[in-house]
Design a protein around this motif. Structure first.
Motif, PDB file in Angstrom:
ATOM      1  N   HIS A  19       0.865  -1.183   0.000  1.00 34.38           N
ATOM      2  CA  HIS A  19       0.000   0.000   0.000  1.00 34.38           C
ATOM      3  C   HIS A  19       0.896   1.225   0.000  1.00 34.38           C
ATOM      4  CE1 HIS A  19      -3.436  -2.548   0.990  1.00 34.38           C
ATOM      5  NE2 HIS A  19      -2.640  -3.144   1.858  1.00 34.38           N
ATOM      6  N   ASN A  20       0.524   2.244  -0.780  1.00 36.75           N
ATOM      7  CA  ASN A  20       1.309   3.472  -0.733  1.00 36.75           C
ATOM      8  C   ASN A  20       0.480   4.625  -0.191  1.00 36.75           C
ATOM      9  OD1 ASN A  20      -0.183   4.681  -2.796  1.00 36.75           O
ATOM     10  ND2 ASN A  20       1.331   4.276  -4.375  1.00 36.75           N
ATOM     11  N   GLN A  26      -3.012   3.746  -3.286  1.00 40.23           N
ATOM     12  CA  GLN A  26      -2.895   2.701  -4.302  1.00 40.23           C
ATOM     13  C   GLN A  26      -2.394   1.422  -3.656  1.00 40.23           C
ATOM     14  OE1 GLN A  26      -0.085   4.558  -6.897  1.00 40.23           O
ATOM     15  NE2 GLN A  26      -1.543   6.058  -7.659  1.00 40.23           N
ATOM     16  N   THR A  27      -2.853   0.297  -4.192  1.00 39.67           N
ATOM     17  CA  THR A  27      -2.433  -1.006  -3.703  1.00 39.67           C
ATOM     18  C   THR A  27      -1.821  -1.779  -4.855  1.00 39.67           C
ATOM     19  OG1 THR A  27      -4.273  -0.976  -2.137  1.00 39.67           O
ATOM     20  CG2 THR A  27      -3.214  -3.101  -2.535  1.00 39.67           C
ATOM     21  N   THR A  28      -0.607  -2.277  -4.666  1.00 39.81           N
ATOM     22  CA  THR A  28       0.072  -3.037  -5.703  1.00 39.81           C
ATOM     23  C   THR A  28       0.178  -4.491  -5.287  1.00 39.81           C
ATOM     24  OG1 THR A  28       1.320  -1.109  -6.434  1.00 39.81           O
ATOM     25  CG2 THR A  28       2.210  -3.260  -7.051  1.00 39.81           C
ATOM     26  N   ARG A  53       2.068  -7.900  -6.222  1.00 41.84           N
ATOM     27  CA  ARG A  53       3.297  -8.243  -6.928  1.00 41.84           C
ATOM     28  C   ARG A  53       3.662  -9.699  -6.683  1.00 41.84           C
ATOM     29  NH1 ARG A  53       6.444  -4.337  -5.163  1.00 41.84           N
ATOM     30  NH2 ARG A  53       5.973  -3.024  -6.933  1.00 41.84           N
ATOM     31  N   GLU A 112       2.890  -7.657 -11.869  1.00 38.87           N
ATOM     32  CA  GLU A 112       2.523  -6.557 -10.987  1.00 38.87           C
ATOM     33  C   GLU A 112       1.236  -5.932 -11.509  1.00 38.87           C
ATOM     34  OE1 GLU A 112       5.723  -3.975  -9.420  1.00 38.87           O
ATOM     35  OE2 GLU A 112       4.638  -2.405 -10.501  1.00 38.87           O
ATOM     36  N   THR A 142      -1.685  -2.790 -10.166  1.00 40.22           N
ATOM     37  CA  THR A 142      -1.962  -1.762  -9.171  1.00 40.22           C
ATOM     38  C   THR A 142      -3.446  -1.426  -9.182  1.00 40.22           C
ATOM     39  OG1 THR A 142       0.253  -0.846  -9.413  1.00 40.22           O
ATOM     40  CG2 THR A 142      -1.401   0.595  -8.425  1.00 40.22           C
ATOM     41  N   TYR A 194      -6.104   1.415  -8.262  1.00 40.50           N
ATOM     42  CA  TYR A 194      -6.274   2.843  -8.007  1.00 40.50           C
ATOM     43  C   TYR A 194      -7.689   3.042  -7.472  1.00 40.50           C
ATOM     44  CZ  TYR A 194      -2.212   3.033 -11.035  1.00 40.50           C
ATOM     45  OH  TYR A 194      -0.970   2.836 -11.587  1.00 40.50           O
ATOM     46  N   ASN A 232      -1.868  -0.396 -14.783  1.00 40.78           N
ATOM     47  CA  ASN A 232      -0.410  -0.432 -14.746  1.00 40.78           C
ATOM     48  C   ASN A 232       0.071  -1.865 -14.541  1.00 40.78           C
ATOM     49  OD1 ASN A 232       1.934   0.981 -15.129  1.00 40.78           O
ATOM     50  ND2 ASN A 232       2.230   1.410 -12.962  1.00 40.78           N
TER      51      ASN A 232
END
Length: 156
Positions: A38-39, A43-45, A47, A57, A59, A61, A79
């Motif tokens: 999480h950033n 956003q959550t990625t 991977r 990967e 992401t 949004y 992405n």
């Protein structure tokens, strides 16, 4: 990298796919373990890594300004990247399915979107395999954060 590239008009031609039902397809869970990051932008990625190499990967949004063109808002998966050596193994649709089911069931969002360039045939096939249906086709021009000359066609 020049800042002037942001002042160019860019033509965008995208498909907007959506899914509002969990578990519409019976895809296997990804065979590789994934982790979630999480950033600060919300956003959550997701991977998948193997031996220090990123295999896939995607992401999520929470909101995209672009969806306003079709009067929608909601989480959008984008992405996305799958390493060349792992393409064609079903990783992309399996991850789309997994992420979408988590969002629809655990977070109880009403629908999930994926936006893809109309010329990206491999991604389109993966998106459709994951149970997404075409919601709209959008052709527009972007200047900075503004979308101009919008053409929207709904459905297939």
């Amino acid at each position: 990298m020049s800042i002037f590239k942001y002042f160019k008009m860019k033509t965008i031609h995208m498909y907007v796919y959506h899914r509002d039902t969990p578990y519409v397809v019976d895809l296997p869970e990804p065979e590789y373990a994934y982790h979630i990051e999480h950033n600060k932008k919300g956003q959550t990625t997701y991977r998948i890594e193997k031996e220090g190499c990123t295999i896939h990967e995607s992401t999520v949004y929470k909101r995209l300004h672009f969806l306003g063109i079709i009067n929608k808002q909601g989480p959008t998966i984008g992405n996305c990247f799958t390493h060349n050596d792992y393409r064609g193994h079903g990783i992309y649709p399996a991850m789309l399915n997994l992420i979408t089911n988590k969002l629809l069931v655990e977070e109880q969002v009403p629908e999930v979107f994926v936006i893809v360039d109309v010329h990206n045939t491999p991604s389109i096939k993966g998106i459709e395999k994951a149970g997404f249906t075409l919601y709209a086709t959008v052709k527009t021009k972007r200047f900075l954060f503004f979308y101009l000359n919008q053409e929207v066609h709904y459905g297939a």
